[in-house]
Design an enzyme around this catalytic site. Structure first.
Site, mmCIF file in Angstrom:
data_model
loop_
_atom_site.group_PDB
_atom_site.id
_atom_site.type_symbol
_atom_site.label_atom_id
_atom_site.label_comp_id
_atom_site.label_asym_id
_atom_site.label_seq_id
_atom_site.Cartn_x
_atom_site.Cartn_y
_atom_site.Cartn_z
ATOM 1 N N GLY A 135 -6.015 -5.861 -9.649
ATOM 2 C CA GLY A 135 -6.381 -4.479 -9.409
ATOM 3 C C GLY A 135 -6.099 -3.612 -10.622
ATOM 4 N N CYS A 136 -6.682 -2.418 -10.635
ATOM 5 C CA CYS A 136 -6.556 -1.547 -11.810
ATOM 6 C C CYS A 136 -5.143 -1.011 -11.969
ATOM 7 C CB CYS A 136 -7.578 -0.415 -11.740
ATOM 8 S SG CYS A 136 -7.564 0.532 -10.203
ATOM 9 N N PHE A 137 -4.584 -0.400 -10.919
ATOM 10 C CA PHE A 137 -3.200 0.052 -10.997
ATOM 11 C C PHE A 137 -2.275 -1.137 -11.248
ATOM 12 C CE2 PHE A 137 -3.782 4.224 -8.554
ATOM 13 C CZ PHE A 137 -3.389 5.011 -9.626
ATOM 14 N N ALA A 140 -2.179 -2.070 -14.991
ATOM 15 C CA ALA A 140 -1.421 -1.127 -15.817
ATOM 16 C C ALA A 140 0.078 -1.219 -15.556
ATOM 17 C CB ALA A 140 -1.912 0.302 -15.561
#
Length: 326
Positions: A135-137, A140
């Site tokens: 996932g994107c979060f 990061a």
């Protein structure tokens, strides 16, 4: 010889970026882009930045013999799609939803999905046939804390505050995606229970087994289109110089994750597959800043990175993109 590629769910933001990258990748040919709601329409009618770049049309038929299949479906829909549709035993699948990211969900029939965070387990990705794209979060935040977990240094709770752009919510309209609501506005959502916490905690336990530190994550909505800016802090006994050296050593061979000697900001990474990390020390706390493009390193760019690894291509192939710095 070019890889024949199929895309399932071609109308969203993630798919639009994936199509753009694949059209410019020297080793891929887009065989079909499946979208039942847009079948027969030119791709550039939906992804208007592609006018003049491609004459491909969406289709409602599938070629089961493509080399690579990308699933750009809503969360929970990839499993249902694969249960209804058969593909060749040689077709490699990269899923961009959250269906297969957790160990408990990684196997479907005879397919076992490998978690596709290259900075975590590149060797497994190289030999995998099925990838669960992070996932994107989750991307990061994991890149902010991987070096600490890998060295057994998570001794206290981790506090994270991160903000994502409007594209993180997808193309479907809702109250919080309308321009009049989002513009000049800022809000948090899913406080301390965001779905990406499962991936993050799984990775922490993989690297630092028995870790009892809790992750307190506050996700926020920003009034910009794309990008993620995350700050994380936790107790750290070493000096700032030791912290920076730890991060630089961990990412010394990473192709897209870089440790900056200066404060980082989001414009450094938008429109790229990079993650840039900054490390500071304040009192007994190590502060880590992590910035990515949520649609690229947080989704489609990382999916291409995984494809490159799976086929033995140069990891950066088709991903040497310049940031929209000005």
């Amino acid at each position: 010889m070019k890889l024949e590629v199929g895309i399932i769910g071609g109308a969203g933001y993630t798919a639009g970026e994936l199509i753009r990258l694949l059209l410019n990748h020297p080793n891929t040919n887009i065989n079909f882009i499946f979208s039942t709601s847009n079948a027969g329409n030119k791709v550039y009618k939906i992804h208007q930045d592609l006018i003049g770049t491609t004459e491909l049309s969406f289709t409602d038929t599938i070629n089961p013999n493509v080399d690579v299949l990308f699933l750009c479906l809503g969360h929970g829909n990839s499993t249902a799609f694969l249960e209804k549709n058969e593909f060749s035993n040689t077709t490699k699948i990269i899923d961009l939803s959250n269906d297969f990211r957790l160990k408990a969900d990684e196997t479907l029939d005879n397919k076992t999905f490998v978690y596709g965070l290259p900075e975590l387990q590149k060797e497994k990705i190289v030999t995998a046939n099925y990838i669960a794209n992070p996932g994107c979060f989750a991307t990061a935040l994991q890149l902010a804390i991987l070096p600490l977990a890998a060295n057994g240094l998570l001794k206290d709770d981790i506090h994270i505050n991160a903000v994502t752009g409007a594209t993180g919510a997808g193309t479907s309209l809702s109250k919080t995606t309308h321009f009049t609501w989002r513009d000049n506005n800022f809000s948090h959502y899913k406080a301390f229970n965001h779905q990406h916490l499962g991936e993050i905690n799984q990775t922490i336990q993989q690297l630092q087994s028995g870790c009892e530190s809790k992750v307190f994550f506050m996700p926020n909505r920003g009034n910009f289109s794309r990008g993620i800016f995350a700050t994380a802090y936790t107790t750290f006994e070493g000096t700032v110089e030791e912290g920076i050296a730890l991060y630089k050593e961990f990412y010394k061979d990473a192709k897209f994750t870089f440790v900056s000697d200066e404060a980082v900001h989001m414009k450094q990474v938008v429109n790229t597959n990079k993650c840039i990390v900054g490390v500071e020390k304040h009192g007994n706390k190590l502060l880590i800043t992590s910035v990515i493009d949520n649609l690229l390193k947080g989704a489609s760019g990382q999916a291409i990175q995984n494809m490159n690894l799976m086929y033995g291509f140069e990891e950066t192939l088709g991903l040497n993109l310049k940031a929209n710095y000005f």
